[in-house]
Design an enzyme around this catalytic site. Sequence first.
Site, PDB file in Angstrom:
ATOM      1  N   HIS A 151       0.777  -1.309   0.077  1.00  0.00           N
ATOM      2  CA  HIS A 151      -0.025  -0.079  -0.093  1.00  0.00           C
ATOM      3  C   HIS A 151       0.740   1.308   0.042  1.00  0.00           C
ATOM      4  CE1 HIS A 151      -3.847  -2.125   0.436  1.00  0.00           C
ATOM      5  NE2 HIS A 151      -3.279  -2.922   1.550  1.00  0.00           N
ATOM      6  N   ILE A 152       1.918   1.093   0.854  1.00  0.00           N
ATOM      7  CA  ILE A 152       2.736   2.434   1.039  1.00  0.00           C
ATOM      8  C   ILE A 152       3.540   2.618  -0.412  1.00  0.00           C
ATOM      9  CG2 ILE A 152       4.609   3.379   1.947  1.00  0.00           C
ATOM     10  CD1 ILE A 152       3.687   2.293   4.707  1.00  0.00           C
ATOM     11  N   ALA A 228      11.294   2.850   5.692  1.00  0.00           N
ATOM     12  CA  ALA A 228      11.083   1.570   6.094  1.00  0.00           C
ATOM     13  C   ALA A 228      11.440   1.477   7.535  1.00  0.00           C
ATOM     14  CB  ALA A 228      11.725   0.570   4.976  1.00  0.00           C
ATOM     15  N   ARG A 229      12.497   0.794   7.678  1.00  0.00           N
ATOM     16  CA  ARG A 229      13.411   0.671   8.973  1.00  0.00           C
ATOM     17  C   ARG A 229      15.079   0.849   8.589  1.00  0.00           C
ATOM     18  NH1 ARG A 229       9.296   0.888  11.404  1.00  0.00           N
ATOM     19  NH2 ARG A 229       8.312  -0.814  12.544  1.00  0.00           N
ATOM     20  N   GLU A 258      17.781   3.422  16.834  1.00  0.00           N
ATOM     21  CA  GLU A 258      16.687   5.010  17.234  1.00  0.00           C
ATOM     22  C   GLU A 258      16.709   4.992  18.503  1.00  0.00           C
ATOM     23  OE1 GLU A 258      13.126   4.721  15.089  1.00  0.00           O
ATOM     24  OE2 GLU A 258      14.017   4.913  13.137  1.00  0.00           O
ATOM     25  N   HIS A 276      12.069   9.842  12.730  1.00  0.00           N
ATOM     26  CA  HIS A 276      10.907   8.812  12.481  1.00  0.00           C
ATOM     27  C   HIS A 276       9.531   9.215  12.611  1.00  0.00           C
ATOM     28  CE1 HIS A 276      10.342   3.957  12.919  1.00  0.00           C
ATOM     29  NE2 HIS A 276       9.313   4.451  12.295  1.00  0.00           N
TER      30      HIS A 276
END
Length: 310
Positions: A151-152, A228-229, A258, A276
Amino acid sequence: MSSKPDILMIDPMPKPITERLEQHFTLHPYESVAKLGDLAAKIRGVTTGGGSGLPREILDALPNLGVISVNGVGTDKIDLEECKRRKIRVATTQGVLTDDVADMALALLLDTLRGVVASDRFVRAGRWGKDPVPNSYAVKGKKLGIAGFGHIGKAIASRAAAFGMEIAYFNSRKQDDSAYPFYPEFKSLVEWADVLVLAVSGGPRSYHMVNKEIIEALGPKGFLINVARGSVVDEDELLSALKEGRLGGAGLDVFAHEPSVPEGFYGLDNVVLQAHRASATIETRNAMGNLVIDNLIAFFDGKPLLTPVV
């Protein structure tokens, strides 16, 4: 619900969301496994963020846990196989944050190529009229590779198309509902692209998929955008490439450890940094928080989860 189930809160929530949670549940902010004591057996549900997840030591300490409601879409820090084994339900806020994350990806892309923040610093430092003003890069006509076409990823593509970008994607499988070119090999997409946007899920499968080889394939005129990550990128290799000019630039919303960010990024004009914040709009965070609550209410009312993962 005749009595309020006990819920363990791993991450704090906004005040309005916390107040609504308290209407339905007895909340217990998490401190440590050691401090759970007798409370551990009473905990029936957990709220947590996608970045925090639910470490295995906490999961193992909660014998009567029935549901985990995640304020985010990441489940890479939750042992889903163990949840399946124990019949623990897991829900995320999938769908709610798609547009804001896609907007942030485009914001980082535009800023990284056009040098908006770097130019802002240039003006504020009083350098305009004294030093040469550096030129930026056009967005129109650039080849955009999107890694992760859920979706993203698709929402990013629709926005980038409006800027006249050429678009292709890498994904675990071809998406039949999309006419954009599909690259089954990640490196092949990177070699084609001018700009690479990461929209993949975190976890072992995507760990350091952007390594030295991929960065070299993107090259000194290439740009990396990560919503993303942090685990998806080898941060040390990325920093070295940005410093040495082996990569044109980067826009980063996420980092490996993080909230710790390598200080080497701070002095670079070819990188844009965010804390983030891709889904951090007032509207979306309220919607996410309410969906966390609605999933918990559904579970304890014996109804299907609204956005289940497990």
